[in-house]
Write a protein that holds these residues in place. Structure first.
Motif, PDB file in Angstrom:
ATOM      1  N   MET A   1      15.130  22.658 -16.441  1.00 31.28           N
ATOM      2  CA  MET A   1      15.648  21.533 -17.171  1.00 31.28           C
ATOM      3  C   MET A   1      16.791  20.917 -16.384  1.00 31.28           C
ATOM      4  SD  MET A   1      17.552  23.271 -20.477  1.00 31.28           S
ATOM      5  CE  MET A   1      16.310  24.502 -20.700  1.00 31.28           C
ATOM      6  N   PRO A   2      16.859  19.593 -16.353  1.00 32.71           N
ATOM      7  CA  PRO A   2      17.880  18.931 -15.561  1.00 32.71           C
ATOM      8  C   PRO A   2      19.286  19.120 -16.136  1.00 32.71           C
ATOM      9  CG  PRO A   2      16.247  17.366 -16.360  1.00 32.71           C
ATOM     10  CD  PRO A   2      15.943  18.668 -16.961  1.00 32.71           C
ATOM     11  N   THR A   3      20.238  19.036 -15.264  1.00 35.49           N
ATOM     12  CA  THR A   3      21.634  19.194 -15.650  1.00 35.49           C
ATOM     13  C   THR A   3      22.317  17.839 -15.602  1.00 35.49           C
ATOM     14  OG1 THR A   3      21.639  21.386 -14.656  1.00 35.49           O
ATOM     15  CG2 THR A   3      23.773  20.394 -15.106  1.00 35.49           C
ATOM     16  N   LEU A   4      23.108  17.559 -16.610  1.00 40.42           N
ATOM     17  CA  LEU A   4      23.939  16.368 -16.642  1.00 40.42           C
ATOM     18  C   LEU A   4      25.362  16.823 -16.350  1.00 40.42           C
ATOM     19  CD1 LEU A   4      23.688  13.351 -17.187  1.00 40.42           C
ATOM     20  CD2 LEU A   4      24.253  13.814 -19.562  1.00 40.42           C
ATOM     21  N   LEU A   5      25.841  16.516 -15.144  1.00 47.99           N
ATOM     22  CA  LEU A   5      27.176  16.922 -14.712  1.00 47.99           C
ATOM     23  C   LEU A   5      28.160  15.845 -15.159  1.00 47.99           C
ATOM     24  CD1 LEU A   5      26.083  18.141 -11.201  1.00 47.99           C
ATOM     25  CD2 LEU A   5      26.638  19.547 -13.188  1.00 47.99           C
ATOM     26  N   CYS A   6      28.982  16.172 -16.118  1.00 50.07           N
ATOM     27  CA  CYS A   6      29.795  15.191 -16.827  1.00 50.07           C
ATOM     28  C   CYS A   6      31.228  15.148 -16.326  1.00 50.07           C
ATOM     29  CB  CYS A   6      29.821  15.530 -18.320  1.00 50.07           C
ATOM     30  SG  CYS A   6      28.193  15.814 -19.014  1.00 50.07           S
TER      31      CYS A   6
END
Length: 125
Positions: A1-6
């Motif tokens: 699953m993709p990661t959203l680096l915030c």
């Protein structure tokens, strides 16, 4: 699953915890995504950038609750405009429905995010 680096601004805007656990698993050709909020004049925007390709998607912040779903739809339209194969577009859109969150830490990618934000400001003003 993709990661959203915030970024910190994104975490604050979307009420995400300040301390996020590091995530190392990414799928999809566009890899992990960086996310930041952006103010251009009176407009409030959200800027998403693919880490490997630096492909950017900018959407309005209008409704926080639907921002990530709108991000997926706009990404689909962008990839279709590039002539990407539908099976790869479907894969990316499916993966984006199960995002995990992490903290942005790569200074090089954050610099690219900031540079693209400056370009967006000049383009939109």
């Amino acid at each position: 699953m993709p990661t959203l680096l915030c970024t910190r601004k994104y975490r604050k805007t979307f009420w995400l915890p300040e301390k996020l656990t590091p995530v190392t698993v990414d799928e999809g050709a566009l890899g992990p995504w960086y996310a930041n909020t952006l103010n251009v004049g009176p407009r409030r925007l959200v800027h998403y950038m693919s880490a490997p390709s630096l492909l950017s998607v900018v959407i309005t912040l209008r409704e926080r609750s639907t921002a990530e779903q709108r991000f997926g739809r706009v990404l689909r339209e962008l990839l279709q405009s590039f002539g990407a194969d539908e099976k790869y577009i479907d894969l990316e859109e499916t993966l984006l429905k199960s995002l995990t969150y992490g903290r942005s830490s790569d200074r090089s990618k954050l610099g690219s995010l900031r540079d693209q934000a400056g370009l967006a400001w000049h383009y939109l003003v």
